[in-house]
Design an enzyme around this catalytic site. Structure first.
Site, PDB file in Angstrom:
ATOM      1  N   SER A 141       0.828  -1.200   0.000  1.00 45.36           N
ATOM      2  CA  SER A 141       0.000   0.000   0.000  1.00 45.36           C
ATOM      3  C   SER A 141       0.865   1.253   0.000  1.00 45.36           C
ATOM      4  O   SER A 141       1.973   1.267   0.541  1.00 45.36           O
ATOM      5  CB  SER A 141      -0.882  -0.004   1.249  1.00 45.36           C
ATOM      6  OG  SER A 141      -1.548   1.227   1.392  1.00 45.36           O
ATOM      7  N   TYR A 154      -1.189  -0.761  10.064  1.00 48.54           N
ATOM      8  CA  TYR A 154      -1.265  -1.038   8.638  1.00 48.54           C
ATOM      9  C   TYR A 154      -0.164  -0.282   7.895  1.00 48.54           C
ATOM     10  O   TYR A 154       0.466  -0.808   6.989  1.00 48.54           O
ATOM     11  CB  TYR A 154      -2.646  -0.639   8.103  1.00 48.54           C
ATOM     12  CG  TYR A 154      -2.817  -0.869   6.621  1.00 48.54           C
ATOM     13  CD1 TYR A 154      -2.917  -2.153   6.112  1.00 48.54           C
ATOM     14  CD2 TYR A 154      -2.868   0.196   5.739  1.00 48.54           C
ATOM     15  CE1 TYR A 154      -3.082  -2.370   4.746  1.00 48.54           C
ATOM     16  CE2 TYR A 154      -3.024  -0.002   4.386  1.00 48.54           C
ATOM     17  CZ  TYR A 154      -3.133  -1.284   3.890  1.00 48.54           C
ATOM     18  OH  TYR A 154      -3.276  -1.492   2.548  1.00 48.54           O
TER      19      TYR A 154
END
Length: 155
Positions: A141, A154
């Site tokens: 990501s 995350y």
């Protein structure tokens, strides 16, 4: 339909999102695609979409945090047809600060997103090295470049 130069592809996280989109992108006649994901219904739908593009999908419910099961799965795909491309795309996100989250959830994110990618790739390395061919893609990501305050685990 797009012609694929890859004849055997393994994709984790193939039941939704980017993994599913990549599975469809690489689907073409004479392409075997091993699709791994957690949701059997969405995985079956992804396989049907790949089949509609002429590919030969093999959907499997797989948890990439299970190193042995993941190794067995990717090596079986390689034995069936030498894997040209493996895409480690399985991942989870979420807010670790929500009730029920915290350190345990942070570890789950890391184990799925990082260790799961290694569990997917490492079992294929010896065969790819021996053949002197094969490509590896690890999906990450943009959150890895810029952290998000409410999703530190995350990021």
């Amino acid at each position: 339909m797009i012609e694929s130069r890859f004849r055997s592809v393994v994709i984790t996280g193939a039941s939704s999102g980017l993994g599913r989109a990549l599975a469809q992108r690489f689907s073409a006649p004479d392409v075997s695609i091993a699709l791994g994901g957690r949701d059997p219904i969405r995985l079956r739908e992804a396989a049907e979409a790949c089949r509609a593009r002429g590919a030969e999908p093999s959907p499997s419910v797989i948890d990439v945090t299970d190193a042995i099961a993941t190794a067995d799965w990717v090596q079986a795909a390689d034995r069936a047809r030498n894997v040209d491309l493996v895409i480690a795309c399985a991942g989870i996100s979420g807010e670790a600060a929500v009730p029920g989250g915290g350190p345990a959830f942070s570890r789950q994110i890391h184990h799925t997103n990082v260790i799961g990618a290694l569990n997917t790739i490492e079992p294929l390395l010896p065969a790819m090295r021996a053949r002197r061919r094969g490509q590896i893609a690890v999906i990450a990501s943009a959150a890895g470049y810029r952290g998000f305050a409410r999703a530190a685990s995350y990021s």
